[in-house]
Design a protein around this motif. Sequence first.
Motif, PDB file in Angstrom:
ATOM      1  N   VAL A 210      22.915  78.983  32.929  1.00 34.61           N
ATOM      2  CA  VAL A 210      21.520  79.163  33.360  1.00 34.61           C
ATOM      3  C   VAL A 210      20.736  78.013  32.758  1.00 34.61           C
ATOM      4  O   VAL A 210      20.790  77.789  31.532  1.00 34.61           O
ATOM      5  N   PHE A 211      20.072  77.258  33.616  1.00 33.61           N
ATOM      6  CA  PHE A 211      19.355  76.063  33.169  1.00 33.61           C
ATOM      7  C   PHE A 211      17.874  76.137  33.496  1.00 33.61           C
ATOM      8  O   PHE A 211      17.489  76.710  34.526  1.00 33.61           O
ATOM      9  N   SER A 212      17.074  75.485  32.677  1.00 34.01           N
ATOM     10  CA  SER A 212      15.690  75.237  33.072  1.00 34.01           C
ATOM     11  C   SER A 212      15.733  74.026  34.015  1.00 34.01           C
ATOM     12  O   SER A 212      16.689  73.246  33.992  1.00 34.01           O
ATOM     13  N   ALA A 213      14.692  73.871  34.836  1.00 34.28           N
ATOM     14  CA  ALA A 213      14.703  72.821  35.867  1.00 34.28           C
ATOM     15  C   ALA A 213      14.751  71.412  35.266  1.00 34.28           C
ATOM     16  O   ALA A 213      15.066  70.451  35.971  1.00 34.28           O
ATOM     17  N   GLU A 214      14.491  71.298  33.939  1.00 34.07           N
ATOM     18  CA  GLU A 214      14.525  69.970  33.289  1.00 34.07           C
ATOM     19  C   GLU A 214      15.909  69.319  33.411  1.00 34.07           C
ATOM     20  O   GLU A 214      16.041  68.105  33.348  1.00 34.07           O
ATOM     21  N   ILE A 215      16.943  70.126  33.597  1.00 31.39           N
ATOM     22  CA  ILE A 215      18.295  69.542  33.693  1.00 31.39           C
ATOM     23  C   ILE A 215      18.368  68.542  34.864  1.00 31.39           C
ATOM     24  O   ILE A 215      19.106  67.557  34.804  1.00 31.39           O
ATOM     25  N   PHE A 216      17.573  68.768  35.912  1.00 35.05           N
ATOM     26  CA  PHE A 216      17.627  67.869  37.081  1.00 35.05           C
ATOM     27  C   PHE A 216      17.248  66.440  36.690  1.00 35.05           C
ATOM     28  O   PHE A 216      17.829  65.476  37.173  1.00 35.05           O
ATOM     29  N   GLN A 217      16.235  66.354  35.824  1.00 41.88           N
ATOM     30  CA  GLN A 217      15.773  65.033  35.381  1.00 41.88           C
ATOM     31  C   GLN A 217      16.929  64.290  34.693  1.00 41.88           C
ATOM     32  O   GLN A 217      17.159  63.117  34.940  1.00 41.88           O
ATOM     33  N   TYR A 218      17.689  65.012  33.863  1.00 43.16           N
ATOM     34  CA  TYR A 218      18.812  64.371  33.163  1.00 43.16           C
ATOM     35  C   TYR A 218      19.956  64.056  34.120  1.00 43.16           C
ATOM     36  O   TYR A 218      20.646  63.051  33.951  1.00 43.16           O
ATOM     37  N   LEU A 219      20.125  64.904  35.124  1.00 44.55           N
ATOM     38  CA  LEU A 219      21.185  64.624  36.107  1.00 44.55           C
ATOM     39  C   LEU A 219      20.848  63.356  36.900  1.00 44.55           C
ATOM     40  O   LEU A 219      21.716  62.555  37.205  1.00 44.55           O
ATOM     41  N   GLU A 220      19.561  63.200  37.217  1.00 45.82           N
ATOM     42  CA  GLU A 220      19.109  61.991  37.935  1.00 45.82           C
ATOM     43  C   GLU A 220      19.474  60.743  37.151  1.00 45.82           C
ATOM     44  O   GLU A 220      19.837  59.714  37.708  1.00 45.82           O
ATOM     45  N   GLU A 221      19.342  60.857  35.817  1.00 44.75           N
ATOM     46  CA  GLU A 221      19.546  59.679  34.959  1.00 44.75           C
ATOM     47  C   GLU A 221      21.014  59.471  34.595  1.00 44.75           C
ATOM     48  O   GLU A 221      21.375  58.442  34.042  1.00 44.75           O
ATOM     49  N   THR A 222      21.852  60.483  34.878  1.00 45.86           N
ATOM     50  CA  THR A 222      23.257  60.409  34.453  1.00 45.86           C
ATOM     51  C   THR A 222      24.049  59.420  35.294  1.00 45.86           C
ATOM     52  O   THR A 222      24.027  59.474  36.521  1.00 45.86           O
ATOM     53  N   LYS A 223      24.715  58.504  34.619  1.00 43.05           N
ATOM     54  CA  LYS A 223      25.582  57.530  35.307  1.00 43.05           C
ATOM     55  C   LYS A 223      26.955  58.178  35.466  1.00 43.05           C
ATOM     56  O   LYS A 223      27.327  59.046  34.670  1.00 43.05           O
ATOM     57  N   PRO A 224      27.736  57.732  36.471  1.00 42.35           N
ATOM     58  CA  PRO A 224      29.083  58.289  36.594  1.00 42.35           C
ATOM     59  C   PRO A 224      29.843  58.157  35.277  1.00 42.35           C
ATOM     60  O   PRO A 224      29.805  57.109  34.625  1.00 42.35           O
ATOM     61  N   GLY A 225      30.484  59.245  34.843  1.00 39.77           N
ATOM     62  CA  GLY A 225      31.211  59.255  33.565  1.00 39.77           C
ATOM     63  C   GLY A 225      32.699  59.358  33.806  1.00 39.77           C
ATOM     64  O   GLY A 225      33.236  58.625  34.640  1.00 39.77           O
ATOM     65  N   LYS A 226      33.329  60.340  33.133  1.00 37.81           N
ATOM     66  CA  LYS A 226      34.776  60.530  33.252  1.00 37.81           C
ATOM     67  C   LYS A 226      35.181  60.638  34.733  1.00 37.81           C
ATOM     68  O   LYS A 226      34.522  61.312  35.508  1.00 37.81           O
ATOM     69  N   ASN A 227      36.229  59.939  35.132  1.00 43.19           N
ATOM     70  CA  ASN A 227      36.768  59.924  36.512  1.00 43.19           C
ATOM     71  C   ASN A 227      35.772  59.393  37.545  1.00 43.19           C
ATOM     72  O   ASN A 227      35.885  59.689  38.735  1.00 43.19           O
ATOM     73  N   GLY A 228      34.745  58.651  37.098  1.00 45.95           N
ATOM     74  CA  GLY A 228      33.765  58.090  38.040  1.00 45.95           C
ATOM     75  C   GLY A 228      32.862  59.151  38.639  1.00 45.95           C
ATOM     76  O   GLY A 228      32.144  58.897  39.609  1.00 45.95           O
TER      77      GLY A 228
END
Length: 292
Positions: A210-228
């Motif tokens: 269960v997430f607060s909507a702030e997680i979207f902001q971090y997802l937007e900023e997330t670069k491809p990580g493990k396995n691209g």
Amino acid sequence: MKVKKAIIPAAGLGTRFLPATKTVPKEMLPIVDRPSILYIVEEAVRAGIEDIILIAGRQKTAIDDFFDVSYELEDKLAKDGKTEMVETLKKIRSMANIISIRQKQPLGLGHAVLCGRPIVGREPFAVLLGDEIMISKADQETTTETLAKSFSSTGLSTVAAMEVPESEVHKYGIVEGDKNADGTIRVRNVIEKPSKGQTQSRWALPGRYVFSAEIFQYLEETKPGKNGEIQLTDAMLQLAKSQGLLASSFQSRRYDAGDKLGFLQANIEVALDHPELSQSLREYLRRLAQTI
Ligand code: UTP
């Protein structure tokens, strides 16, 4: 604040279940006589979720159709006097408001969750992985309920965590943190599928959040990580650092239905509780156990 929306990511390729998943989404593979996705939607509904955002990929129209009306079938069943099944089908399609969004490319779980942003908006929301089954008894709290309650009482995003043996740590997202007095963990670090020796923690993420909507902001900023892939765990770490993040244990039985062995275990255990199958399956398993 109450959690009323849930995202169910179901757009993965399901390569562990090929060739079956070439044409059938793994979320439609049955656990006894009901597709896995139905168990997941039921869990969400029991937690008070009203809107379900299904993130689907190619060949996932079967999932949409499953929650839609099938006039021909219902008409035929009604004419044949099979009213109980007609009622079951009606109940399934009126369970929740299902909103389907297509993830055009499987760019990772984090990306799949981000696809739900236009519908979720600024509200808190649950995420239930489409291939993880949680079975709870009628009088037991469902895992999503436990997380939603934690969010309502603390205001903090809360994810489900379970202890796994050291040999399985590399298969999961792992959280590191400190135990609070109530048994929850205040998350300090989140590691996606750690390699051997990378963490002492045994707290694995089984796919309920269960997430607060702030997680979207971090997802937007997330670069491809493990396995691209865009990893949900990377954004969770940012959330833990900024707002705080809790991890909670849960009561339900959990199966990884996206894995062949987990899928078989779920089928056997659910069938053992099934009134039509329980006795004959039990007898069969006893006979079989003597031969293997
Ligand atoms: P998995 O990695 O277990 O699913 O993702 P997968 O990629 O379909 O499985 P395999 O390894 O190839 O067999 C966990 C969940 O996230 C969804 C999947 O559908 C699954 O429910 N997912 C994953 C997406 O919706 N989109 C993605 O890009 C990746």
